[in-house]
Design a protein around this motif. Sequence first.
Motif, PDB file in Angstrom:
ATOM      1  N   SER A  35      -7.133  11.455   1.472  1.00 31.75           N
ATOM      2  CA  SER A  35      -5.799  10.961   1.781  1.00 31.75           C
ATOM      3  C   SER A  35      -5.872   9.615   2.496  1.00 31.75           C
ATOM      4  N   LEU A  36      -4.837   8.831   2.300  1.00 27.70           N
ATOM      5  CA  LEU A  36      -4.630   7.592   3.042  1.00 27.70           C
ATOM      6  C   LEU A  36      -3.143   7.456   3.314  1.00 27.70           C
ATOM      7  N   ARG A  37      -2.822   6.734   4.383  1.00 25.25           N
ATOM      8  CA  ARG A  37      -1.429   6.462   4.695  1.00 25.25           C
ATOM      9  C   ARG A  37      -1.251   4.963   4.848  1.00 25.25           C
ATOM     10  N   LEU A  38      -0.371   4.408   4.045  1.00 29.55           N
ATOM     11  CA  LEU A  38      -0.037   2.995   4.130  1.00 29.55           C
ATOM     12  C   LEU A  38       1.221   2.820   4.970  1.00 29.55           C
ATOM     13  N   SER A  39       1.263   1.750   5.725  1.00 26.33           N
ATOM     14  CA  SER A  39       2.438   1.419   6.534  1.00 26.33           C
ATOM     15  C   SER A  39       2.857  -0.007   6.250  1.00 26.33           C
ATOM     16  N   CYS A  40       4.132  -0.248   6.339  1.00 29.31           N
ATOM     17  CA  CYS A  40       4.652  -1.604   6.147  1.00 29.31           C
ATOM     18  C   CYS A  40       5.840  -1.791   7.074  1.00 29.31           C
ATOM     19  N   GLU A  41       5.695  -2.720   7.985  1.00 26.12           N
ATOM     20  CA  GLU A  41       6.766  -3.004   8.934  1.00 26.12           C
ATOM     21  C   GLU A  41       7.510  -4.254   8.517  1.00 26.12           C
ATOM     22  N   ALA A  42       8.824  -4.145   8.445  1.00 28.16           N
ATOM     23  CA  ALA A  42       9.670  -5.275   8.088  1.00 28.16           C
ATOM     24  C   ALA A  42      10.262  -5.896   9.344  1.00 28.16           C
ATOM     25  N   SER A  43      10.602  -7.169   9.236  1.00 28.64           N
ATOM     26  CA  SER A  43      11.128  -7.899  10.387  1.00 28.64           C
ATOM     27  C   SER A  43      12.626  -7.662  10.598  1.00 28.64           C
ATOM     28  N   GLN A  44      13.254  -6.924   9.694  1.00 27.29           N
ATOM     29  CA  GLN A  44      14.654  -6.577   9.884  1.00 27.29           C
ATOM     30  C   GLN A  44      14.930  -5.203   9.299  1.00 27.29           C
ATOM     31  N   SER A  45      16.059  -4.642   9.681  1.00 29.61           N
ATOM     32  CA  SER A  45      16.366  -3.281   9.260  1.00 29.61           C
ATOM     33  C   SER A  45      17.428  -3.212   8.163  1.00 29.61           C
ATOM     34  N   SER A  46      18.160  -4.256   7.935  1.00 26.15           N
ATOM     35  CA  SER A  46      19.225  -4.221   6.930  1.00 26.15           C
ATOM     36  C   SER A  46      18.633  -4.466   5.553  1.00 26.15           C
ATOM     37  N   LEU A  47      18.081  -3.418   4.999  1.00 23.69           N
ATOM     38  CA  LEU A  47      17.383  -3.538   3.724  1.00 23.69           C
ATOM     39  C   LEU A  47      17.939  -2.530   2.730  1.00 23.69           C
ATOM     40  N   ALA A  48      18.141  -2.975   1.516  1.00 21.70           N
ATOM     41  CA  ALA A  48      18.697  -2.102   0.486  1.00 21.70           C
ATOM     42  C   ALA A  48      17.636  -1.137  -0.042  1.00 21.70           C
ATOM     43  N   ILE A  49      16.459  -1.661  -0.254  1.00 24.92           N
ATOM     44  CA  ILE A  49      15.381  -0.867  -0.845  1.00 24.92           C
ATOM     45  C   ILE A  49      14.071  -1.226  -0.164  1.00 24.92           C
ATOM     46  N   MET A  50      13.261  -0.224   0.100  1.00 22.55           N
ATOM     47  CA  MET A  50      11.904  -0.431   0.604  1.00 22.55           C
ATOM     48  C   MET A  50      10.965   0.345  -0.314  1.00 22.55           C
ATOM     49  N   GLY A  51       9.830  -0.229  -0.603  1.00 23.25           N
ATOM     50  CA  GLY A  51       8.964   0.494  -1.508  1.00 23.25           C
ATOM     51  C   GLY A  51       7.557  -0.030  -1.588  1.00 23.25           C
ATOM     52  N   TRP A  52       6.812   0.652  -2.411  1.00 17.98           N
ATOM     53  CA  TRP A  52       5.412   0.327  -2.641  1.00 17.98           C
ATOM     54  C   TRP A  52       5.162   0.137  -4.135  1.00 17.98           C
ATOM     55  N   TYR A  53       4.396  -0.875  -4.429  1.00 14.98           N
ATOM     56  CA  TYR A  53       3.959  -1.163  -5.778  1.00 14.98           C
ATOM     57  C   TYR A  53       2.446  -1.267  -5.759  1.00 14.98           C
ATOM     58  N   ARG A  54       1.846  -1.222  -6.919  1.00 15.04           N
ATOM     59  CA  ARG A  54       0.408  -1.386  -6.979  1.00 15.04           C
ATOM     60  C   ARG A  54       0.007  -2.126  -8.243  1.00 15.04           C
ATOM     61  N   GLN A  55      -1.141  -2.736  -8.141  1.00 12.01           N
ATOM     62  CA  GLN A  55      -1.718  -3.399  -9.298  1.00 12.01           C
ATOM     63  C   GLN A  55      -3.106  -2.815  -9.503  1.00 12.01           C
ATOM     64  N   LEU A  56      -3.239  -2.041 -10.550  1.00  8.95           N
ATOM     65  CA  LEU A  56      -4.528  -1.449 -10.880  1.00  8.95           C
ATOM     66  C   LEU A  56      -5.378  -2.493 -11.586  1.00  8.95           C
ATOM     67  N   PRO A  57      -6.697  -2.345 -11.562  1.00  5.46           N
ATOM     68  CA  PRO A  57      -7.578  -3.351 -12.186  1.00  5.46           C
ATOM     69  C   PRO A  57      -7.194  -3.633 -13.632  1.00  5.46           C
ATOM     70  N   GLY A  58      -6.917  -4.883 -13.920  1.00  6.33           N
ATOM     71  CA  GLY A  58      -6.593  -5.302 -15.275  1.00  6.33           C
ATOM     72  C   GLY A  58      -5.185  -4.986 -15.716  1.00  6.33           C
ATOM     73  N   GLY A  59      -4.385  -4.433 -14.824  1.00  2.86           N
ATOM     74  CA  GLY A  59      -3.044  -4.037 -15.220  1.00  2.86           C
ATOM     75  C   GLY A  59      -1.951  -4.822 -14.519  1.00  2.86           C
ATOM     76  N   PRO A  60      -0.722  -4.602 -14.922  1.00  2.07           N
ATOM     77  CA  PRO A  60       0.406  -5.284 -14.280  1.00  2.07           C
ATOM     78  C   PRO A  60       0.777  -4.588 -12.971  1.00  2.07           C
ATOM     79  N   ARG A  61       1.578  -5.263 -12.175  1.00  2.00           N
ATOM     80  CA  ARG A  61       2.081  -4.621 -10.961  1.00  2.00           C
ATOM     81  C   ARG A  61       3.095  -3.562 -11.378  1.00  2.00           C
ATOM     82  N   GLU A  62       3.007  -2.385 -10.770  1.00  2.00           N
ATOM     83  CA  GLU A  62       3.884  -1.284 -11.151  1.00  2.00           C
ATOM     84  C   GLU A  62       4.459  -0.610  -9.915  1.00  2.00           C
ATOM     85  N   MET A  63       5.617  -0.019 -10.097  1.00  4.85           N
ATOM     86  CA  MET A  63       6.260   0.693  -9.007  1.00  4.85           C
ATOM     87  C   MET A  63       5.511   1.983  -8.726  1.00  4.85           C
ATOM     88  N   VAL A  64       5.292   2.272  -7.455  1.00  9.30           N
ATOM     89  CA  VAL A  64       4.693   3.530  -7.039  1.00  9.30           C
ATOM     90  C   VAL A  64       5.774   4.446  -6.470  1.00  9.30           C
TER      91      VAL A  64
END
Length: 113
Positions: free
Chosen positions: A16-45
């Motif tokens: 297991s791993l836990r990723l964290s991402c802190e934003a500089s403001q709170s008024s956000l419509a969407i927060m999320g994680w994407y990834r780019q696997l080797p040789g592939g496009p960036r994709e929504m996680v």
Amino acid sequence: VQLQASGGGLVQAGGSLRLSCEASQSSLAIMGWYRQLPGGPREMVAVVSHGGDTSYADSVKSRFTISRDSAKTTVYLQMNRLRPEDTGVYYCSVSDLAFRNYWGRGTQVTVSS
């Protein structure tokens, strides 16, 4: 919006791993994680809306969980039962209330078999 991501690293398959991402403001419509696997496009996680609705890529459903802190400035990605095919660079992304997108620096996740 400034984003500060952390939590990547090297883990064995099944771990297991836990990723964290802190934003500089709170008024956000969407927060999320994407990834780019080797040789592939960036994709929504996983993403979470301002109202708390979540959406996951099929490949991570039941293994990954996205959540936020009560201030809605930090988004987390708990990744369980990691697989070698989850190896890639993970990016935090947010959209503000005008739906402008912002990206954090990627963090490497490596899952060894």
